[in-house]
Motif scaffolding. Structure first.
Motif, short mmCIF file in Angstrom:
data_model
loop_
_atom_site.label_atom_id
_atom_site.label_comp_id
_atom_site.label_asym_id
_atom_site.label_seq_id
_atom_site.Cartn_x
_atom_site.Cartn_y
_atom_site.Cartn_z
N ILE A 282 -39.01 91.46 38.37
CA ILE A 282 -37.59 91.12 38.45
C ILE A 282 -37.14 91.10 39.91
O ILE A 282 -36.33 90.27 40.32
N ALA A 283 -37.69 92.00 40.72
CA ALA A 283 -37.35 92.04 42.15
C ALA A 283 -37.78 90.75 42.84
O ALA A 283 -37.08 90.24 43.72
N ILE A 284 -38.94 90.22 42.46
CA ILE A 284 -39.41 88.96 43.04
C ILE A 284 -38.47 87.83 42.68
O ILE A 284 -38.14 86.97 43.52
N ALA A 285 -38.01 87.81 41.43
CA ALA A 285 -36.99 86.83 41.05
C ALA A 285 -35.74 87.01 41.90
O ALA A 285 -35.10 86.04 42.32
N GLY A 286 -35.40 88.27 42.18
CA GLY A 286 -34.23 88.55 43.02
C GLY A 286 -34.37 88.00 44.42
O GLY A 286 -33.40 87.46 44.98
N GLN A 287 -35.56 88.12 45.01
CA GLN A 287 -35.79 87.57 46.34
C GLN A 287 -35.52 86.06 46.36
O GLN A 287 -34.83 85.55 47.23
N ALA A 288 -36.11 85.36 45.38
CA ALA A 288 -36.02 83.90 45.37
C ALA A 288 -34.60 83.42 45.07
O ALA A 288 -34.08 82.51 45.75
N ILE A 289 -33.96 84.01 44.07
CA ILE A 289 -32.63 83.56 43.67
C ILE A 289 -31.59 83.88 44.75
O ILE A 289 -30.73 83.06 45.07
N THR A 290 -31.67 85.07 45.33
CA THR A 290 -30.70 85.47 46.35
C THR A 290 -30.82 84.60 47.59
O THR A 290 -29.80 84.12 48.13
#
Length: 433
Positions: A282-290
């Motif tokens: 989920i953190a990796i998704a956070g990096q990309a989306i943010t």
């Protein structure tokens, strides 16, 4: 919670990322099984020693993935696709440079490094052999990190999953052939790793090169770009060093408590690590989306995504904690733990479960702030939280291994405080390219 379009976006990025994260430890277990079956206990110990060194080096360079993800996502969100690819190319050149530096520094120092860890005799000789051969693949390993960051920044986590599964499967197959078939010994296992890493790096080089050519981006190195990528990575390196210090201190303290305590701590750490992979996805998704939403200048979307991903992290942590509680009675048997180790492990699994919701929020916000390019704050936060952890760890050293794990909980709570306070503010919401 009803499934929204935002949830589908998070899942689209997080699920393949989770698959890529768990692929490596699963295939590493296959490597250990092959070496153990074909070469015996001494070789397994040598693989463990050399593997510890390589893992530490690669973990310290994880900024190549995280920093590249953030910069590529931001430029892509701003519509600067050629600039996004330029940042990706610079990140790959930086990875090659660092990889070459690791070879030059660590090759002659390999015997001293192995001795420092504590290996002696035949085991030390085999560890040096494995380490030196594996260092040849260091540039490839780091290119894989940078290439993964490029594709994550472009909102693609499926290709890294395919490359991870393919390269680790190739590694396992080559190890079996070289070690069991050709009888190359520990060197065969190392060569299998090198070939697999170089093959994975080659895939990323082809994918990035095609994208760069399509956008008219030069593939030649840019010293300014490489310097900027390296400068941005320094803060993430400090953050990673702080994480490693905490884990190393905990291991040292557990070692001094006794064999049973160390074994129970190590098993609890394996459980915690597996759970961390799910939350880190989920953190990796956070990096990309943010990175993408801030690059596009869309602060409301960034706030909305952060809120939703934090909810995902929290409830995922609650679910994982409950799973640990449910599986707690059977876990010692899965590890074939002796009665004393089993008793300690059963006690340790309570704090492991308790702190999962905290871990869920921490991992997500860490990824969000990395994606926002807020690395300087993360570096300072890493220093502060490590300073909060060390007194708790020293106190726990005289109270037992459960208290030691609770000290790790203190560290996670300190991280939760620093990250939630930052996320609640506006200083990290820097928009545009």
């Amino acid at each position: 919670m009803p499934i929204t379009s935002r949830d589908r976006e998070i899942l689209r990025l997080a699920v393949p990322a989770f698959g890529a994260l768990v692929a490596e430890p699963l295939f590493l277990l296959a490597d250990y099984a092959i070496v153990g079956h074909g070469l015996g206990t001494t070789a397994v110990g040598a693989l463990g020693v050399a593997g510890t060194v390589l893992t530490t080096l690669i973990n310290l360079c994880v900024f190549l993935a995280y920093g590249t993800t953030a910069s590529v996502a931001r430029q892509s969100g701003a519509g600067n696709h050629a600039r996004a690819m330029r940042n990706g190319v610079d990140g790959i050149w930086l990875a090659l440079a660092i990889g070459a530096g690791l070879i030059l520094v660590c090759w002659p120092l390999a015997p001293a490094i192995v001795e420092l860890i504590g290996a002696t005799g035949t085991q030390a000789a085999q560890a040096v052999t494995y380490l030196r051969i594996s260092l040849i693949g260091a540039p490839g390993m780091l290119v894989v990190l940078a290439g993964t960051g490029v594709l994550r920044g472009l909102q693609d986590t499926v290709t890294p999953l395919v490359v991870a599964v393919g390269s680790f499967a190739l590694n396992a197959g080559l190890n079996a052939w070289f070690v069991l078939g050709l009888g190359w010994g520990i060197a065969g296992s190392a060569w299998g790793t090198v070939i697999a890493q170089v093959a994975g790096a080659a895939v990323y080089l082809v994918v990035v090169a095609r994208g760069a050519i399509r956008l008219g981006t030069s593939l030649a190195p840019s010293m300014d770009g490489i310097r900027q990528a390296g400068t941005a990575g320094v803060a993430l390196l400090v953050r990673t060093l702080c994480l490693r210090i905490v884990l190393i201190v905990a291991t040292v303290i557990a070692t001094r408590m006794g064999e049973a305590e160390l074994a129970a701590y190590a098993l609890a750490t394996q459980v915690w690590t597996l759970l961390a992979f799910a939350l880190d996805a989920i953190a990796i998704a956070g990096q990309a989306i943010t990175g993408r939403s801030l690059g596009a200048g869309d602060v409301p979307a960034t706030r909305d995504a952060t809120r939703r991903m934090t909810q995902w992290g929290l409830w995922s942590g609650v679910l994982l904690g409950l799973l640990v509680v449910a599986a707690r009675p059977v876990l010692p048997g899965l590890f074939d733990a002796d009665p004393r180790v089993a008793e300690l492990l059963l006690a340790l699994l309570w704090p492991v479960a308790l702190f999962q919701p905290v871990c869920g929020v921490v991992f997500v916000l860490d990824g969000v702030l990395i994606g926002a390019g807020d690395q300087r704050y993360l570096a300072w936060a890493g220093v502060w939280t490590t300073a909060a952890y060390l007194p708790a760890a020293l106190l726990a050293s005289g109270l037992g291994v459960v208290a030691l794990w609770c000290a790790l909980g203190v560290w996670m709570v300190a991280r939760w405080i620093t990250l939630t306070r930052r996320a609640a503010g506006t200083a990290w919401l820097v928009t545009g390219a």
